[in-house]
Design a protein around this motif. Structure first.
Motif, PDB file in Angstrom:
ATOM      1  N   GLU A   7     -85.435 -14.352 -99.486  1.00  0.00           N
ATOM      2  CA  GLU A   7     -84.303 -13.635-100.070  1.00  0.00           C
ATOM      3  C   GLU A   7     -83.380 -14.625-100.801  1.00  0.00           C
ATOM      4  N   GLU A   8     -83.149 -15.790-100.202  1.00  0.00           N
ATOM      5  CA  GLU A   8     -82.286 -16.801-100.821  1.00  0.00           C
ATOM      6  C   GLU A   8     -82.933 -17.364-102.086  1.00  0.00           C
ATOM      7  N   GLU A   9     -84.253 -17.507-102.052  1.00  0.00           N
ATOM      8  CA  GLU A   9     -84.968 -17.988-103.238  1.00  0.00           C
ATOM      9  C   GLU A   9     -84.811 -16.996-104.391  1.00  0.00           C
ATOM     10  N   SER A  46     -80.586 -29.710 -88.940  1.00  0.00           N
ATOM     11  CA  SER A  46     -81.546 -28.629 -89.115  1.00  0.00           C
ATOM     12  C   SER A  46     -82.842 -29.203 -89.664  1.00  0.00           C
ATOM     13  N   LYS A  47     -83.924 -28.854 -88.987  1.00  0.00           N
ATOM     14  CA  LYS A  47     -85.222 -29.337 -89.457  1.00  0.00           C
ATOM     15  C   LYS A  47     -85.730 -28.457 -90.588  1.00  0.00           C
ATOM     16  N   ASP A  48     -85.281 -27.189 -90.600  1.00  0.00           N
ATOM     17  CA  ASP A  48     -85.717 -26.250 -91.615  1.00  0.00           C
ATOM     18  C   ASP A  48     -84.709 -26.263 -92.759  1.00  0.00           C
ATOM     19  N   THR A  49     -85.021 -26.969 -93.803  1.00  0.00           N
ATOM     20  CA  THR A  49     -84.119 -27.062 -94.943  1.00  0.00           C
ATOM     21  C   THR A  49     -84.595 -26.193 -96.105  1.00  0.00           C
ATOM     22  N   HIS A  50     -85.617 -25.391 -95.868  1.00  0.00           N
ATOM     23  CA  HIS A  50     -86.146 -24.523 -96.923  1.00  0.00           C
ATOM     24  C   HIS A  50     -85.347 -23.234 -96.960  1.00  0.00           C
ATOM     25  N   LEU A  51     -85.274 -22.644 -98.162  1.00  0.00           N
ATOM     26  CA  LEU A  51     -84.588 -21.377 -98.337  1.00  0.00           C
ATOM     27  C   LEU A  51     -85.515 -20.229 -97.941  1.00  0.00           C
ATOM     28  N   SER A  52     -84.877 -19.178 -97.464  1.00  0.00           N
ATOM     29  CA  SER A  52     -85.671 -17.987 -97.135  1.00  0.00           C
ATOM     30  C   SER A  52     -86.089 -17.323 -98.451  1.00  0.00           C
ATOM     31  N   ALA A  86     -82.898 -17.672-107.943  1.00  0.00           N
ATOM     32  CA  ALA A  86     -83.599 -17.509-109.219  1.00  0.00           C
ATOM     33  C   ALA A  86     -82.796 -16.613-110.155  1.00  0.00           C
ATOM     34  N   LYS A  87     -82.207 -15.525-109.604  1.00  0.00           N
ATOM     35  CA  LYS A  87     -81.383 -14.628-110.421  1.00  0.00           C
ATOM     36  C   LYS A  87     -80.166 -15.365-110.974  1.00  0.00           C
ATOM     37  N   LEU A  88     -79.511 -16.134-110.128  1.00  0.00           N
ATOM     38  CA  LEU A  88     -78.324 -16.868-110.564  1.00  0.00           C
ATOM     39  C   LEU A  88     -78.662 -17.888-111.644  1.00  0.00           C
ATOM     40  N   MET A  89     -79.768 -18.556-111.472  1.00  0.00           N
ATOM     41  CA  MET A  89     -80.155 -19.561-112.457  1.00  0.00           C
ATOM     42  C   MET A  89     -80.534 -18.900-113.781  1.00  0.00           C
ATOM     43  N   LYS A  90     -81.149 -17.731-113.703  1.00  0.00           N
ATOM     44  CA  LYS A  90     -81.549 -17.017-114.910  1.00  0.00           C
ATOM     45  C   LYS A  90     -80.291 -16.548-115.666  1.00  0.00           C
TER      46      LYS A  90
END
Length: 157
Positions: A142-144, A134-140, A148-152
Motif C-alpha cells: 500500500e505504501e509503495e 527495525s529490521k524490516d525497512t521495506h515499504l508495504s 508511486a502516485k505521489l512521485m507521478k
C-alpha cells in the motif's frame, strides 16, 4: 577604511602605555625593577580583580606597586613580599593562590563543574528515547502504491 583601522590600532597601542607603571615608581636599580615587575605581574589588583597591579590605574594598585618597591629596596625577598601581601589582603591577591584547605573550592570548582556537566549530559542522553531498530525497512504494498502516485504527480508538474 584602512586608515581608520590604522588609527584605531595606533590609539590602542598608545592607550596601553597609559596603563603601565608610572615613571616616578620605577627603581633606578634594573635588577630590583625587574623583580618588582615580576612580583607585580603575579599580584591581582583588589579593585580591578582580574588585572595585575602592574597594568592597573587604580589607586590601590599604585600603592601596592610602591609598597613592593619599598620592600625590595629594604631587602625583602620575593616570598616575604608575597607573604606580606597575603597577610594583608588574603590569598585572593595572588593570581596563583596556594593549594590549601581555604582555597580548595577555588582550585577544585572547575573540575566539579565539569563533572556535574558530564553527569547531566550522560543522564540526559540515557533518558532520551531510542529509535527502535527495525529490521524490516521495506515499504508495504500500500505504501509503495501511495509513493508511486505521489512521485507521478510530482513529475507531472
Amino acid at each position: 577604511m584602512i586608515r581608520a583601522g590604522i588609527l584605531a590600532l595606533g590609539i590602542a597601542a598608545l592607550s596601553t602605555a597609559a596603563f603601565a607603571v608610572e615613571p616616578d615608581e620605577v627603581l633606578s636599580d634594573p635588577v630590583l625593577e625587574d623583580r618588582a615587575r615580576a612580583i607585580s605581574a603575579n599580584v591581582r589588583c583588589v579593585v580591578c580583580q582580574n588585572e595585575p597591579i602592574d597594568s592597573s590605574n587604580a589607586g590601590v594598585a599604585r600603592d601596592l606597586r610602591v609598597l613592593i618597591r619599598e620592600r625590595l629596596v629594604a631587602g625583602d625577598t620575593d616570598q616575604e613580599i608575597y607573604d606580606f601581601l597575603v597577610l594583608r589582603y588574603g590569598d585572593f591577591v595572588l593570581f596563583k593562590p596556594p593549594f590549601k584547605p581555604s582555597t580548595y573550592a577555588l582550585w577544585l570548582s572547575p573540575f566539579a563543574i565539569l563533572l556535574i556537566g558530564g553527569v547531566a549530559v550522560a543522564v540526559s542522553l540515557s533518558r532520551r528515547p531510542r529509535k527502535p531498530a527495525s529490521k524490516d525497512t521495506h515499504l508495504s504494498a500500500e505504501e509503495e502504491t501511495d509513493l508511486a502516485k505521489l512521485m507521478k504527480e510530482d513529475t507531472s508538474l
